[in-house]
Each structure stands twice: as C-alpha cells, then as structure tokens.
Scaffold this motif. Structure first.
Motif, short mmCIF file in Angstrom:
data_model
loop_
_atom_site.label_atom_id
_atom_site.label_comp_id
_atom_site.label_asym_id
_atom_site.label_seq_id
_atom_site.Cartn_x
_atom_site.Cartn_y
_atom_site.Cartn_z
N ILE A 260 -3.23 16.93 -0.02
CA ILE A 260 -3.42 17.09 -1.46
C ILE A 260 -2.07 17.09 -2.17
CG2 ILE A 260 -4.15 18.74 -3.23
CD1 ILE A 260 -6.52 19.46 -1.41
N GLU A 261 -1.06 17.71 -1.55
CA GLU A 261 0.28 17.75 -2.16
C GLU A 261 0.87 16.36 -2.37
OE1 GLU A 261 3.13 21.03 -0.99
OE2 GLU A 261 1.61 21.29 0.57
N VAL A 262 0.56 15.43 -1.46
CA VAL A 262 1.12 14.07 -1.61
C VAL A 262 0.20 13.16 -2.43
CG1 VAL A 262 2.42 14.24 0.53
CG2 VAL A 262 0.13 13.20 0.57
N GLY A 263 -0.88 13.73 -2.97
CA GLY A 263 -1.77 12.93 -3.82
C GLY A 263 -2.88 12.23 -3.09
N GLY A 264 -3.13 12.63 -1.82
CA GLY A 264 -4.22 12.04 -1.07
C GLY A 264 -3.94 10.59 -0.67
N TYR A 265 -5.01 9.88 -0.42
CA TYR A 265 -4.88 8.47 -0.03
C TYR A 265 -4.55 7.61 -1.26
CZ TYR A 265 -6.84 9.47 4.58
OH TYR A 265 -7.04 9.96 5.84
N THR A 266 -3.67 6.66 -1.07
CA THR A 266 -3.30 5.74 -2.15
C THR A 266 -4.42 4.73 -2.38
OG1 THR A 266 -0.95 5.98 -1.62
CG2 THR A 266 -1.59 4.07 -2.94
N LEU A 267 -4.85 4.61 -3.61
CA LEU A 267 -5.93 3.67 -3.93
C LEU A 267 -5.37 2.27 -4.11
CD1 LEU A 267 -7.90 5.85 -6.51
CD2 LEU A 267 -8.13 5.80 -4.02
N GLY A 268 -6.19 1.27 -3.85
CA GLY A 268 -5.79 -0.11 -4.07
C GLY A 268 -4.88 -0.67 -3.01
N THR A 269 -4.90 -0.08 -1.81
CA THR A 269 -4.10 -0.62 -0.71
C THR A 269 -4.99 -0.79 0.51
OG1 THR A 269 -2.17 -0.26 0.72
CG2 THR A 269 -3.40 1.69 0.07
N VAL A 270 -4.63 -1.72 1.39
CA VAL A 270 -5.40 -1.91 2.61
C VAL A 270 -4.78 -1.17 3.78
CG1 VAL A 270 -6.34 -4.13 1.90
CG2 VAL A 270 -4.17 -4.06 3.13
N GLY A 271 -3.62 -0.56 3.58
CA GLY A 271 -2.96 0.19 4.65
C GLY A 271 -2.94 1.67 4.35
N GLU A 272 -4.10 2.21 3.92
CA GLU A 272 -4.15 3.59 3.46
C GLU A 272 -3.81 4.60 4.55
OE1 GLU A 272 -7.86 2.76 5.41
OE2 GLU A 272 -7.03 1.74 3.68
N ASP A 273 -4.12 4.29 5.82
CA ASP A 273 -3.83 5.25 6.89
C ASP A 273 -2.32 5.38 7.13
OD1 ASP A 273 -3.71 2.65 7.83
OD2 ASP A 273 -5.01 2.98 9.56
N MET A 274 -1.63 4.26 7.23
CA MET A 274 -0.18 4.29 7.39
C MET A 274 0.51 4.87 6.15
SD MET A 274 2.35 1.06 8.17
CE MET A 274 4.12 1.27 8.35
N ASP A 275 0.03 4.50 4.99
CA ASP A 275 0.63 4.97 3.74
C ASP A 275 0.59 6.49 3.66
OD1 ASP A 275 1.49 4.09 0.84
OD2 ASP A 275 -0.02 5.65 0.58
N LEU A 276 -0.52 7.10 4.05
CA LEU A 276 -0.64 8.56 3.99
C LEU A 276 0.37 9.23 4.91
CD1 LEU A 276 -2.02 11.13 3.02
CD2 LEU A 276 -3.70 10.83 4.86
N VAL A 277 0.50 8.74 6.13
CA VAL A 277 1.44 9.34 7.09
C VAL A 277 2.87 9.22 6.58
CG1 VAL A 277 2.31 9.26 9.45
CG2 VAL A 277 -0.13 8.92 9.02
N VAL A 278 3.22 8.08 6.02
CA VAL A 278 4.57 7.89 5.48
C VAL A 278 4.81 8.87 4.33
CG1 VAL A 278 6.06 6.27 4.22
CG2 VAL A 278 4.81 5.51 6.25
N LYS A 279 3.82 9.07 3.47
CA LYS A 279 3.98 10.02 2.37
C LYS A 279 4.18 11.44 2.89
CE LYS A 279 0.32 9.03 -0.20
NZ LYS A 279 -0.57 8.99 -1.39
N LEU A 280 3.51 11.80 3.97
CA LEU A 280 3.69 13.13 4.56
C LEU A 280 5.10 13.29 5.11
CD1 LEU A 280 0.24 13.54 6.35
CD2 LEU A 280 1.06 14.86 4.39
N HIS A 281 5.59 12.26 5.80
CA HIS A 281 6.97 12.30 6.29
C HIS A 281 7.94 12.53 5.13
CE1 HIS A 281 7.03 11.27 10.58
NE2 HIS A 281 6.07 10.39 10.37
#
Length: 466
Positions: A260-281
């Motif tokens: 929730i702190e990083v804004g959840g999953y990014t909308l409008g992307t096809v790589g949402e799983d990788m994007d979330l992990v990178v945001k957490l890092h």
C-alpha cells in the motif's frame, strides 16, 4: 573495418558475460540449497510454523473463468494453512463466472467495510457464504489483473496477501512453506516468491496434482527446463544476493502494508509483478531500512503453459515488453551505490540480458556470416565461439535439472528424468533462438508503445483417467 571488428568483439564479450553470469547463478543456487535443504515433511512444517504463521489473504483475479473457477476455489479453500481467506475478484467477466460462483457456494451480498487506499475500477458488489466464511467474492468493473489485485488488497484484511492466477493450482502445503521467511524474519521480509511448475503432462483431479509427469508436447518440455532455470537457479541466486526483481504473479506473498505504501500494483502495464517488486526495493532503499525479498523453492504452484508457437510467442513478447517498461520507469537506479546490489547487479543484468541482449544476439547472427564471407573472421574462430556458447547453455540447463533432482526430487520417474536430460541439451539448438525472436517482437512492441495483450487460450488440466 575497425568499427566492425570492435562491434564483433563487443558481441562476443556480451555473450560470454551473459553465460558467465548464468554459471555464477547456478553456483549460488547450488550453495543456497546445500546450506538450507528442502524439508520434505509437511507435518514437521506444520508443527514448526503453524502457530506463528500470520493470516494470509489469497487474491485470485478471475476473468472469464466460468469453466474452472469452482474447482479452483474449492482447491484453494482446502489448503493446509491455519488462518487464511480466499478473495476471488471477478474482473468484469463476460461469461458466467460470477453466477456459477454464486450458485456453487450459495453466495449472498454482504456489507464489508474497506478503505479505498489503492486505485481500481468500481466494485459493484461483495459476496460471502454463511457456510464458508473463508470465501469472499468481489465483483467489479473490468480493469485488468493489476486493477483486480488492487481491489483485492483493499478488500482483504490479512497482513500478508498471496497473489495468484485463478486457473493455477497450489500444492496443499504451499502457503505454509512460502510463509517461512515471514515467520523467521518478520521485521525485514517484504515479499516471498515460490516455484511455478508446469502442469502439462500431470494427472489432475479436484484441483490437486495426483501424479507428476512430463508433457508430451516438445514445446512444453522445453518450457519445463526453462522454468527450472528461471526459478530453481536464477531466482534462488538473486534471492541469495537480495537482488531478486521478480516474484511471479502466479504465486507470490507480499506484506500488505508495504505494498500500500508504494501505491499497489501499477495500472496500465503488462509487467505488474516485476514492477511491484522493484517499487518495494526502491522504497526500502530510499528509506535505508533493512529488508529482504526472498525466494523459497519448495512451495509449488502448478500452471498450464502454451503448447503452440503462436500462443507462446504472444506470451513471451508480452513478458519482455513488460520488463522493458519496468526498466524505463526505474533506470535511474542503475549503478547507483545507494541501491546496492539491486541497482548494480540486478539492474545491470537487466540492461545486459534484456535491454541489450536480444538486439546484440540478432546482430551477431547477421554479422558473423558476413564477416566470414568477407574473410574478416576465420571459420574456426566462429566455430569455437559457437561451441563455447552452446556448451555453456547445455551445462546451465543440465545443471538446473541436476539441482532439482538432488534437492527437490519432484520427478519420480527415471524415464522422465532421462527425457528431460535430452531436452536440456537440444533446447539450446532452436528453442533458445526462437525465444530471442519473440523477445525482439516484445522490444518492437515496446518501442511502438503497443498495449495489445494477445489472446491466451488454454487446453485445461488433464484429469485423472477413469
């Protein structure tokens, strides 16, 4: 001619560096498995971790899954874990997905308070069942997987959530095994990935894998080796370095508060799983807080993979386009000391293997024959380079299979192992090159800013013979 020679040297060095990195990953994965071997007994895991295990919400986005959704949900409800809820998110399905769920589980509308902390399409209704309190069904307008997961995160209440696909199958003890890093290191762990294995060729009944087998389709066999390399070798190695950038969207556990702190999953992307992990890092590195993104090889999620070149090509082009999108949004972390191994090693590898790799490999295929024909490159030299490259590929593929057999032993048949050993060799001669072509397609679609998803049809799991 000097520019051509420099280009040739760059191509050769890039290829050798990629193979060397693969070899290092194989060594790190082997060391990790030796240091912490798999615990094969579920009852021992239950005694050790059940009492301290945090509640988990399983988030299963579903879109047009009417044929299989009931079996999938029943499988999830029977998982061997002390405290969990199943949140099915019907993402505006055009078929009868919602209706079959209502009829199968006698669902009724319920009032459930939740905060709109993450963005998603409107929720139309929430359903529950008096006789099955673990099950929550969210009906919402269509927005895609990332949008559906954000809705599920808002509605869920557990401190840990598990993202998965509605048509994938978790082994009964998968959650108990995957939650181990959260139990052992609750202050630092923000995400944990498990292994995704191929269900093609297995016997399935009532949402359970009864017998593990090898696919009959050669394309699916090649993907079996590929998945072993990706999960048992690469992700275990990246986890050991705390530089893991991908937790599969088919099976991953996340700390809800951090997401929730990083804004959840990014909308409008096809790589949402990788994007979330990178945001957490990035969140944890920016705050200079100690953290871990871990991978545990023992918990398994079974999924069906494409058996046709057309459908597999769409999938791989889409995956690669997603990787490039994530790199574009986060390239500023590259080689910055502030981001440690995540920025230096992990993003350096993405630059080498994913951004430059497909194009460099294509140039190599085109350039080497021209140089040889012009007499600028000795034929023996070309053969030597190809021999080294293919030998590396075979060693890495066979090594990943050897790791699987020595530590996890998921293939009970010696015949199956022999077949996969042969595939581990031959997939380097053709399949790897086709994959590069698909990655080039993904690069082209990324450059064109194409948002096409591509139809993904499935045959369905093989039921137990009567």
């Amino acid at each position: 001619m000097l520019a051509v020679q420099i280009g040739s040297i760059f191509i050769i060095l890039t290829g050798l560096m990629q193979n060397l990195l693969y070899l290092i990953q194989l060594g790190l994965a082997g060391a990790a498995l030796i240091e912490r071997p798999a615990d094969a007994k579920s009852n021992r895991m239950w005694r050790r971790y059940a009492e301290a295990s945090p509640p988990i919400a399983l988030l299963a986005p579903a879109y047009n899954e009417a044929l299989t959704i009931v079996q999938s949900v029943r499988s999830l409800l029977s998982l061997h874990y002390p405290n969990f809820e199943v949140v099915v998110i019907n993402d505006g399905s055009k078929d009868d997905t919602l209706q079959v769920l209502i009829e199968a589980f006698d669902l009724q509308p319920l009032q459930r308070h939740f905060d709109l902390e993450l963005d998603h399409q409107p929720i139309r209704a929430i359903y529950g069942a008096a006789h099955q309190p673990r099950l929550i069904v969210v009906d919402k307008a269509n927005g895609g997987k990332a949008d559906a997961l954000n809705a599920g995160i808002n509605v869920s209440r557990a401190p840990i959530f598990c993202s998965m696909d509605a048509d994938s199958l978790l082994e009964p003890d998968a959650l108990l095994r995957a939650v181990r890093p959260f139990v052992e290191d609750p202050e630092r762990v923000v995400a944990v990935g498990g292994t995704v294995r191929i269900a093609n060729g297995c016997e399935i009944a009532d949402g359970r894998v009864l017998k593990i087998g090898v696919p009959s389709n050669l394309l699916a066999k090649s993907q079996t080796i590929e998945y072993l390399r990706a999960f048992l070798m690469a992700r275990l190695a990246w986890s050991r370095m705390n530089a893991l950038t991908v937790v599969s969207g088919a099976f991953g556990l996340f700390r809800r508060a951090r997401v929730i702190e990083v804004g959840g999953y990014t909308l409008g992307t096809v790589g949402e799983d990788m994007d979330l992990v990178v945001k957490l890092h990035r969140l944890m590195r920016d705050r200079r807080q100690p953290y871990r993104v871990a991978f545990v090889p023992e918990p398994v999620c079974w999924t069906e993979v494409p058996e046709s070149l057309t459908i597999l090509g769409r999938q791989r082009a889409r995956w690669h386009r997603g990787e490039l999108e994530v790199f574009e949004r986060n390239w500023r972390v590259l080689f910055r000391p502030k981001y440690g191994r995540f920025g230096t090693v992990a993003f350096g590898y993405i630059l080498l293997a994913d951004v430059l790799g497909p194009v460099v490999e294509l140039i190599g295929y085109l350039l080497f024959p021209v140089l040889w024909a012009l007499g600028l490159l000795a034929f023996q030299y070309v053969l030597a380079f190809l021999a080294v490259s293919f030998t590396f590929g075979v060693v890495i593929s066979v090594g990943a299979l050897a790791l699987e057999e020595s530590e996890l032993r998921r293939f009970p048949s010696a015949k199956d192992l022999a077949v996969l050993m042969v595939v581990a060799v031959i997939e380097n001669f053709g399949y790897r090159q086709i994959n590069n072509f698909w990655r080039l397609q993904g690069t082209w679609r990324y450059l064109r800013k194409s948002q096409a998803w591509g139809e993904m049809t499935r045959k369905g799991f093989t039921p137990k013979p009567a």
